[in-house]
Design a protein around this motif. Sequence first.
Motif, PDB file in Angstrom:
ATOM      1  N   ARG A  32      44.019  33.100  51.239  1.00  0.00           N
ATOM      2  CA  ARG A  32      44.319  31.716  51.643  1.00  0.00           C
ATOM      3  C   ARG A  32      44.335  31.587  53.163  1.00  0.00           C
ATOM      4  N   HIS A  33      44.772  32.641  53.852  1.00  0.00           N
ATOM      5  CA  HIS A  33      44.843  32.604  55.316  1.00  0.00           C
ATOM      6  C   HIS A  33      43.602  33.203  55.983  1.00  0.00           C
ATOM      7  N   GLY A  34      42.673  33.715  55.197  1.00  0.00           N
ATOM      8  CA  GLY A  34      41.479  34.332  55.775  1.00  0.00           C
ATOM      9  C   GLY A  34      41.784  35.618  56.524  1.00  0.00           C
ATOM     10  N   VAL A  35      42.747  36.388  56.026  1.00  0.00           N
ATOM     11  CA  VAL A  35      43.206  37.612  56.677  1.00  0.00           C
ATOM     12  C   VAL A  35      42.769  38.821  55.848  1.00  0.00           C
ATOM     13  N   ARG A  36      42.310  39.860  56.525  1.00  0.00           N
ATOM     14  CA  ARG A  36      41.943  41.105  55.844  1.00  0.00           C
ATOM     15  C   ARG A  36      43.202  41.768  55.310  1.00  0.00           C
ATOM     16  N   VAL A  37      43.134  42.231  54.070  1.00  0.00           N
ATOM     17  CA  VAL A  37      44.247  42.974  53.462  1.00  0.00           C
ATOM     18  C   VAL A  37      43.748  44.354  53.091  1.00  0.00           C
ATOM     19  N   THR A  38      44.505  45.364  53.518  1.00  0.00           N
ATOM     20  CA  THR A  38      44.158  46.751  53.231  1.00  0.00           C
ATOM     21  C   THR A  38      45.267  47.367  52.395  1.00  0.00           C
ATOM     22  N   PHE A  39      44.897  47.839  51.212  1.00  0.00           N
ATOM     23  CA  PHE A  39      45.822  48.535  50.325  1.00  0.00           C
ATOM     24  C   PHE A  39      45.619  50.030  50.536  1.00  0.00           C
ATOM     25  N   VAL A  40      46.684  50.722  50.904  1.00  0.00           N
ATOM     26  CA  VAL A  40      46.601  52.162  51.134  1.00  0.00           C
ATOM     27  C   VAL A  40      47.451  52.853  50.072  1.00  0.00           C
ATOM     28  N   SER A  41      46.845  53.839  49.396  1.00  0.00           N
ATOM     29  CA  SER A  41      47.559  54.521  48.319  1.00  0.00           C
ATOM     30  C   SER A  41      47.076  55.952  48.185  1.00  0.00           C
ATOM     31  N   ASN A  42      47.806  56.705  47.365  1.00  0.00           N
ATOM     32  CA  ASN A  42      47.406  58.073  47.035  1.00  0.00           C
ATOM     33  C   ASN A  42      46.575  58.118  45.761  1.00  0.00           C
ATOM     34  N   SER A  43      46.532  57.002  45.023  1.00  0.00           N
ATOM     35  CA  SER A  43      45.813  57.002  43.751  1.00  0.00           C
ATOM     36  C   SER A  43      45.001  55.719  43.587  1.00  0.00           C
ATOM     37  N   PHE A  44      44.055  55.771  42.673  1.00  0.00           N
ATOM     38  CA  PHE A  44      43.168  54.646  42.409  1.00  0.00           C
ATOM     39  C   PHE A  44      43.891  53.536  41.640  1.00  0.00           C
ATOM     40  N   PHE A  45      43.529  52.297  41.942  1.00  0.00           N
ATOM     41  CA  PHE A  45      43.961  51.134  41.163  1.00  0.00           C
ATOM     42  C   PHE A  45      42.914  50.050  41.387  1.00  0.00           C
ATOM     43  N   ARG A  46      42.875  49.091  40.502  1.00  0.00           N
ATOM     44  CA  ARG A  46      41.892  48.007  40.611  1.00  0.00           C
ATOM     45  C   ARG A  46      42.377  46.937  41.579  1.00  0.00           C
ATOM     46  N   ILE A  47      41.432  46.401  42.342  1.00  0.00           N
ATOM     47  CA  ILE A  47      41.737  45.269  43.213  1.00  0.00           C
ATOM     48  C   ILE A  47      40.595  44.266  43.129  1.00  0.00           C
ATOM     49  N   GLU A  48      40.864  43.083  43.609  1.00  0.00           N
ATOM     50  CA  GLU A  48      39.868  42.016  43.612  1.00  0.00           C
ATOM     51  C   GLU A  48      38.706  42.394  44.532  1.00  0.00           C
ATOM     52  N   ALA A  49      37.502  42.077  44.085  1.00  0.00           N
ATOM     53  CA  ALA A  49      36.312  42.326  44.896  1.00  0.00           C
ATOM     54  C   ALA A  49      36.123  41.148  45.839  1.00  0.00           C
ATOM     55  N   ASP A  50      36.361  41.370  47.112  1.00  0.00           N
ATOM     56  CA  ASP A  50      36.209  40.345  48.142  1.00  0.00           C
ATOM     57  C   ASP A  50      36.023  41.058  49.471  1.00  0.00           C
ATOM     58  N   PRO A  51      35.207  40.530  50.359  1.00  0.00           N
ATOM     59  CA  PRO A  51      35.003  41.198  51.653  1.00  0.00           C
ATOM     60  C   PRO A  51      36.283  41.366  52.476  1.00  0.00           C
ATOM     61  N   LEU A  52      37.290  40.517  52.242  1.00  0.00           N
ATOM     62  CA  LEU A  52      38.535  40.628  52.987  1.00  0.00           C
ATOM     63  C   LEU A  52      39.544  41.588  52.342  1.00  0.00           C
ATOM     64  N   VAL A  53      39.208  42.135  51.177  1.00  0.00           N
ATOM     65  CA  VAL A  53      40.123  43.016  50.457  1.00  0.00           C
ATOM     66  C   VAL A  53      39.547  44.418  50.442  1.00  0.00           C
ATOM     67  N   GLU A  54      40.328  45.378  50.961  1.00  0.00           N
ATOM     68  CA  GLU A  54      39.850  46.758  50.955  1.00  0.00           C
ATOM     69  C   GLU A  54      40.937  47.701  50.454  1.00  0.00           C
ATOM     70  N   ARG A  55      40.473  48.814  49.915  1.00  0.00           N
ATOM     71  CA  ARG A  55      41.363  49.835  49.375  1.00  0.00           C
ATOM     72  C   ARG A  55      41.040  51.139  50.077  1.00  0.00           C
ATOM     73  N   GLU A  56      42.085  51.835  50.509  1.00  0.00           N
ATOM     74  CA  GLU A  56      41.927  53.176  51.069  1.00  0.00           C
ATOM     75  C   GLU A  56      42.750  54.122  50.228  1.00  0.00           C
ATOM     76  N   ILE A  57      42.082  55.053  49.578  1.00  0.00           N
ATOM     77  CA  ILE A  57      42.776  56.088  48.825  1.00  0.00           C
ATOM     78  C   ILE A  57      42.838  57.310  49.728  1.00  0.00           C
ATOM     79  N   VAL A  58      44.045  57.745  50.005  1.00  0.00           N
ATOM     80  CA  VAL A  58      44.266  58.821  50.958  1.00  0.00           C
ATOM     81  C   VAL A  58      44.661  60.085  50.207  1.00  0.00           C
ATOM     82  N   PRO A  59      43.788  61.090  50.202  1.00  0.00           N
ATOM     83  CA  PRO A  59      44.150  62.343  49.533  1.00  0.00           C
ATOM     84  C   PRO A  59      45.136  63.125  50.386  1.00  0.00           C
ATOM     85  N   GLY A  60      45.760  64.081  49.772  1.00  0.00           N
ATOM     86  CA  GLY A  60      46.672  64.936  50.534  1.00  0.00           C
ATOM     87  C   GLY A  60      48.108  64.739  50.121  1.00  0.00           C
TER      88      GLY A  60
END
Length: 160
Positions: A32-60
């Motif tokens: 709604r605000h046109g802001v990039r959102v980054t989800f950072v996690s240790n495991s996979f999960f589903r998120i909406e497919a949109d250029p402003l939405v990104e997922r980073e899975i961090v191993p370790g």
Amino acid sequence: MDQTEQDTPPIRLLVDADACPVREECVKVALRHGVRVTFVSNSFFRIEADPLVEREIVPGNFDAADDRIVEHVTRRAVVVTADILLAERCLKAEAAAVMSHTGKPFTPDSIGMAVATRSIMADLRAGGAQVGGPAPFSRQDRSRFLSALDLALVRLKRHG
């Protein structure tokens, strides 16, 4: 575009996504605000497919996701986390706003008490005391979170 506009980082929403109950709400408000959102996690999960939405899975190790979130923090970042120690690190890194998934803000004035309380509770648990955990996540928590996140992004856009 003048030099100060070029030097200003974009507004960004950073979400500590492992066990976060408000991922969908984060996407909704960010888009709604046109802001990039980054989800950072240790495991996979589903998120909406949109250029402003990104997922980073961090191993370790367990703190790897926290370390990655702190690396992303700028003075125009809003961070969502229930992890008090991560909240403290993000405030030290000068995040614009840090809040829990219930909408409770973590501020430079409140974080010391939150860290101390966390430490006391950990000591009590280590000593065998039966202490209650957090209250179940409620509809009011979700509503409060939506309002708090929206307000944080509006303030950042206005006063940047």
